[in-house]
Design an enzyme around this catalytic site. Structure first.
Site, PDB file in Angstrom:
ATOM      1  N   CYS A   1      15.187 -32.387 -94.400  1.00 28.64           N
ATOM      2  CA  CYS A   1      13.724 -32.254 -94.265  1.00 28.64           C
ATOM      3  C   CYS A   1      13.056 -33.626 -94.313  1.00 28.64           C
ATOM      4  O   CYS A   1      13.347 -34.447 -95.180  1.00 28.64           O
ATOM      5  CB  CYS A   1      13.186 -31.378 -95.398  1.00 28.64           C
ATOM      6  SG  CYS A   1      11.395 -31.227 -95.374  1.00 28.64           S
TER       7      CYS A   1
ATOM      8  N   CYS B   1       8.885 -14.162 -96.972  1.00 24.92           N
ATOM      9  CA  CYS B   1       9.489 -14.468 -95.663  1.00 24.92           C
ATOM     10  C   CYS B   1       9.957 -13.194 -94.972  1.00 24.92           C
ATOM     11  O   CYS B   1      10.749 -12.428 -95.522  1.00 24.92           O
ATOM     12  CB  CYS B   1      10.670 -15.423 -95.854  1.00 24.92           C
ATOM     13  SG  CYS B   1      11.534 -15.799 -94.316  1.00 24.92           S
TER      14      CYS B   1
ATOM     15  N   CYS C   1       8.791 -15.647 -50.797  1.00 22.64           N
ATOM     16  CA  CYS C   1       7.778 -16.700 -50.820  1.00 22.64           C
ATOM     17  C   CYS C   1       6.382 -16.121 -51.031  1.00 22.64           C
ATOM     18  O   CYS C   1       5.937 -15.272 -50.277  1.00 22.64           O
ATOM     19  CB  CYS C   1       7.823 -17.510 -49.535  1.00 22.64           C
ATOM     20  SG  CYS C   1       9.065 -18.797 -49.658  1.00 22.64           S
TER      21      CYS C   1
ATOM     22  N   CYS D   1       7.353 -33.186 -92.738  1.00 25.16           N
ATOM     23  CA  CYS D   1       6.222 -33.226 -91.808  1.00 25.16           C
ATOM     24  C   CYS D   1       5.254 -32.085 -92.096  1.00 25.16           C
ATOM     25  O   CYS D   1       4.085 -32.157 -91.745  1.00 25.16           O
ATOM     26  CB  CYS D   1       6.698 -33.170 -90.362  1.00 25.16           C
ATOM     27  SG  CYS D   1       7.429 -31.595 -89.882  1.00 25.16           S
TER      28      CYS D   1
ATOM     29  N   ASN E   1       4.769 -25.341 -55.120  1.00 28.97           N
ATOM     30  CA  ASN E   1       4.713 -25.844 -53.741  1.00 28.97           C
ATOM     31  C   ASN E   1       3.979 -24.872 -52.839  1.00 28.97           C
ATOM     32  O   ASN E   1       3.922 -23.661 -53.095  1.00 28.97           O
ATOM     33  CB  ASN E   1       6.125 -26.093 -53.200  1.00 28.97           C
ATOM     34  CG  ASN E   1       6.754 -24.822 -52.669  1.00 28.97           C
ATOM     35  OD1 ASN E   1       6.574 -24.479 -51.495  1.00 28.97           O
ATOM     36  ND2 ASN E   1       7.468 -24.090 -53.509  1.00 28.97           N
TER      37      ASN E   1
ATOM     38  N   PHE F   1      12.457 -12.506 -49.060  1.00 32.31           N
ATOM     39  CA  PHE F   1      11.375 -11.553 -49.364  1.00 32.31           C
ATOM     40  C   PHE F   1      10.577 -12.073 -50.555  1.00 32.31           C
ATOM     41  O   PHE F   1      10.021 -11.309 -51.325  1.00 32.31           O
ATOM     42  CB  PHE F   1      11.947 -10.181 -49.727  1.00 32.31           C
ATOM     43  CG  PHE F   1      12.636  -9.479 -48.596  1.00 32.31           C
ATOM     44  CD1 PHE F   1      12.375  -9.835 -47.275  1.00 32.31           C
ATOM     45  CD2 PHE F   1      13.532  -8.453 -48.842  1.00 32.31           C
ATOM     46  CE1 PHE F   1      13.014  -9.172 -46.225  1.00 32.31           C
ATOM     47  CE2 PHE F   1      14.166  -7.785 -47.797  1.00 32.31           C
ATOM     48  CZ  PHE F   1      13.920  -8.149 -46.479  1.00 32.31           C
TER      49      PHE F   1
END
Lengths: 448, 436
Positions: B347, B382, B139, B350, B77, B137
């Site tokens: 599983c 791993c 913005c 994918c 903003n 304190f």
């Protein structure tokens, strides 16, 4: 219909609004927001199962990611790279038995990514935005190739050949190009003359001339074509239809389902099409489903599909079977046609025999008979090749053309693909792949 | 039923959910609606000096980042402090506080960095009966160009000075709202404490350009072809806020300084995480601006349900419980060995774990075993990095399992049950030095 027709066969069973509604797009296209949300469901799988399942090997995860990234035109290019008829395939592919069947989300939750609808979103967006043709022709090779048949196989082959720099002439027996896309698929799957739009899109590549009304064996021959051209591709389809082999088959109201669908597809005004009040469709494939559902949509009251084997044996996917059932079509299994009842020259009923598999797994009748009243009987028990014009030119296998992996026939200058070759699956998408493979093989042979 | 009530530096509220100083707290109408919906308190949108109020742009004030289906993930903003007259605000604050005595009414203030300005406004705010003040304190846009907001928050000496003025000229509890647009959040927090502030609140928004319009090549939101940086907030900033809160909570100089946590609180769970890191209250803005005030009911009920389930009777029972577990990397146990485990029943194949590991990590997950699509962790490769867990789309399909016996197939070294960290590791040159 003939004056002696006593059966209840007539046009204008519905209001004109009903016709428009019944034959509108059966699967409305995704809106841009729906497409984004659906695209986000794709996991961009490694070595994606959907891509492997696609007969044309479209890079499905990539095109879906492009949709998700706000690039539907780029997504369409990914599709067209592998399948120039990607727009039609998005509409008619039995995705439930191809890409969507193996989608990991089908495995995970029974809800695959709607790949077909996403493909349609991409290709429709591409065509609506009137993008430049996605392929640029290579430098002219000076080679001339004849393609016989302007169905999916012939169009795919011609397009790929033209892209590679060859000049192509397509000979098509019917008035319009498109093959089954134009004449043989249910109207609600390809609305707004899409088949012709797609032909126009394919021809944009340049270098392809289509001569319609030119039939093999009548206007052109396999003796002459190889002399006039550097190569020939045969994408003849299956012009014949199997007969029931019953007495009375020539009576009014006994109709080839393929013809019924073709007439429907070419009709300017659906309300003028005659349809029976009670209809029996014989068969278990996509043509049977398309004929049954469309006759129901034309206002037939009772439509029954009779199939001689069990549900699990039907060529039509479960999804298509359910589509028929939700449209009010009754599917009866284990019934084989035995005799037609003809009254005043028109069919009035059909008697079928219940069937079962014996201990040896062979189908046989049980002796129990069922008679269904019918104003029309549609035959959808398979289409057949027309081997007449091929005689002596190429080797056949049960009437279909025998081809190698790269779609070469026994004749050194002739390739073939689509439904007319042996061993295929009779799917649009498979025909597209056949044409593509043949084109690449022809190119390789001619440029060697 | 858990007791959600809080007493934050003497400011009481029925629950720890306050609306942050922002558009939702700009006037009595909104604040009354918030209290009706169940918010425990508000920090009234920042007041400026008496006189003509600031003006806002009349074009778009917000930009956003969305997830799928346009779920708002980050909001930016360029709105300034209240553009309503000071007198109107003060009158409304007093009226609302009178009508809602059980709710926390904190007033945010931002005036020039001059003693006189603060001296002038503090008694006026105190007269409203407000429970406390929050010094804005933070913005990062607009006001900072005028020497206020983040321009103060980025200079610890100014923070301390203004905090001292506030404690000097007012009896109200003072909360210093910190900007995250600094290098090390501990310095401004220490300054606030040194200045006598009772608490800090953080984070304010992060300087941001939320996107660039590629048709007219301008930042979004675009005002007549131009854009300026704004302040970023919403779910996207929560990880940054949590870290800054934790830094203050565990810093030797500021440990125990009350903290009001701000930054991406969308659900009870977010709030519980801030509280676990030491916060006494949380402040919410984006969630309310996205869904309306009713969302607080999910937060209070969710927090209460979770506390009941865990057996926490009061907020204090779990407040700060995660602070001792936030440490420096050098103290992490290097003898703690984990391996990824893929649950083959869950599983869906994918392959994301495989390709993430293969392309970007340690080549420790198969894609094919005996000619079949199969994803399995190779323990000898791993390193236990957890990337596969994070890219897996299936809950609990891949988990990290601790190895407690045998040896690590990757290194061949036996599992050592003893704790050992980098400070004593032989590869650490500092450690060697210490050993010599």
């Amino acid at each position: 219909m003939t004056a002696t027709q006593s059966a209840d066969v007539k046009a204008q069973r519905l209001s004109s609004a009903d016709y428009a509604d019944n034959f509108s797009d059966i699967h409305p296209p995704l809106t841009p927001h729906e497409a984004l949300v659906e695209a986000d469901r794709c996991y961009f799988c490694y070595d994606a199962p959907c891509m492997t399942a696609c007969p044309t090997s479209i890079d499905i995860p990539m095109f879906i990611r492009k949709i998700q990234a706000g690039n539907p035109v780029g997504a369409a290019k990914t599709i067209f790279d592998q399948n120039i008829l990607g727009g039609m395939c998005a509409r008619v592919c039995p995705t439930e038995t191809l890409c969507e069947e193996v989608c990991v989300r089908e495995v995970a939750e029974g809800k695959p990514v709607k790949i077909g609808l996403l493909q349609r979103y991409a290709t429709d967006t591409f065509m609506e935005r009137e993008q430049p043709h996605p392929f640029t022709r290579a430098a002219a090779t000076g080679k001339k190739i004849a393609v016989v048949g302007a169905g999916p196989a012939g169009l795919s082959c011609a397009h790929r050949l033209a892209s590679l720099g060859h000049d192509v002439t397509i000979y098509e027996a019917r008035e319009k190009a498109g093959g089954l896309n134009e004449y043989g698929i249910a109207a609600y799957k390809t609305t707004n003359d899409f088949a012709q739009d797609e032909v126009g899109f394919i021809l944009e590549v340049g270098g392809i001339a289509i001569e319609t009304g030119k039939a093999l064996g009548r206007d052109i021959t396999l003796d002459q074509l190889p002399q006039d051209f550097d190569a020939v591709f045969l994408g003849l389809g299956l012009p014949g239809v199997n007969a029931l082999g019953l007495e009375g088959e020539s009576a009014a109201g006994v109709i080839d389902a393929v013809d019924f669908i073709g007439v429907l597809r070419q009709a300017e005004d659906l309300s003028l099409l005659e349809v029976g009040r009670r209809i029996v469709v014989i068969g278990g494939g996509m043509t049977a489903i398309d004929a049954a559902v469309q006759s129901k949509l034309l206002g037939a009251e009772e439509v029954t599909i009779a199939y001689r084997r069990g549900q699990e044996h039907m060529n039509a996917s479960l999804y298509e079977q359910e589509l028929a059932q939700t449209h009010g079509v009754v599917i009866r299994h284990w019934l084989a046609p035995r005799s037609l009842h003809v009254t005043d020259g028109a069919v009035s009923a059909i008697t079928l025999e219940k069937t079962a598999l014996d201990a040896a797994g062979k189908l046989s009748g049980t002796g129990e008979l069922v008679t269904l009243e019918a104003d029309q009987v549609f035959k959808a028990i398979g289409q057949t090749p027309d081997s007449g014009p091929l005689a002596g030119s190429v080797e056949l296998d049960k009437g279909r053309i025998r081809v190698s992996d790269d779609r070469r026939t026994s004749h050194p200058k002739i390739w073939a693909g689509g439904d007319c070759v042996a061993g295929g699956e009779d799917l649009t998408v498979v025909s597209v792949e056949d044409g593509k493979i043949a084109a690449q093989s022809i190119h390789k042979a001619l440029m060697a | 039923m858990a007791d959600l009530s809080t007493n934050f530096i003497g400011i009481k509220s029925p629950n720890p959910f306050w609306l942050a100083s922002a558009p939702p707290t700009d006037k009595a109408y909104n604040v009354e609606r918030a209290f009706e919906a169940g918010w425990g308190g508000v920090v009234w949108k920042t007041l400026g000096e008496a006189g003509p109020p600031v003006v806002n742009v009349n074009g778009p004030r917000y930009g956003a980042i969305w997830g799928p289906d346009r779920r708002l993930l980050g909001l930016n903003n360029i709105e300034l402090i209240t553009d309503r007259d000071l007198e109107v605000n003060l009158r409304e604050i007093a009226e609302v506080k009178r009508r809602w005595p059980d709710r926390a009414m904190v007033v945010s203030i931002m005036v020039p960095c001059e003693e006189q300005s603060w001296k002038a406004i503090l008694p006026r705010v105190e007269d409203t009966g407000a429970d406390g003040i929050e010094l804005n304190f933070g913005c990062p846009h607009g006001m900072s160009e005028r020497g206020m907001g983040a321009a103060v928050g980025q200079v610890p000496e100014y923070i301390q000075m203004v905090a001292e003025w506030c404690k000097h000229y007012s009896k109200m509890p003072v909360i210093v709202k910190l900007t995250p647009n600094i290098t090390d959040i501990r310095y401004p927090a220490r300054a606030a404490k040194a200045g006598g502030a009772d608490a800090v609140s953080l984070i304010n928004t992060i300087s941001s350009i939320v996107s660039v319009d590629l048709d007219n090549f301008a930042p979004v939101p675009t005002i007549d072809g131009k854009g300026s940086h704004g302040g970023y907030c919403g779910p996207a900033v929560k990880p940054i806020a949590l870290n800054m809160v934790a830094e203050i909570a565990r810093d030797g100089e500021t440990r125990g300084l009350p903290i009001s946590g701000i930054g991406g609180v969308q659900t009870w769970r977010d709030a519980a995480e801030f509280i676990a890191l030491g916060c006494g209250t949380v402040q919410v803005c984006t969630a309310a601006m996205t869904y309306g005030f009713k969302i607080v009911q999910e937060m209070t009920q969710g927090l209460s349900d979770w506390m009941d389930e865990k057996g926490y009777a009061t907020i204090a029972d779990f407040q700060g419980r995660a602070v001792p577990n936030v440490t420096d990397w050098q103290y992490l146990n290097l003898n703690y060995i984990t391996k990824a485990r893929i649950d083959q029943d869950l599983c869906i194949k994918c392959g994301r774990c495989h390709i993430a590991c293969e392309d970007t990590s340690h080549q420790a997950i198969t894609s094919m075993v005996d000619g079949v699509r199969h994803f399995e962790v190779m323990d000898d490769e791993c390193v236990g990095c957890n990337l596969c867990v994070n890219v897996c789309p299936v809950d609990d399909c891949i988990t990290m399992v601790e190895m407690t016996v045998g040896s690590d197939p990757r290194t061949g070294k036996p599992i050592d049950p003893r704790y050992a960290n980098w400070t004593t590791h032989p590869n650490n040159p500092m450690a060697k030095e210490a050993a010599e």
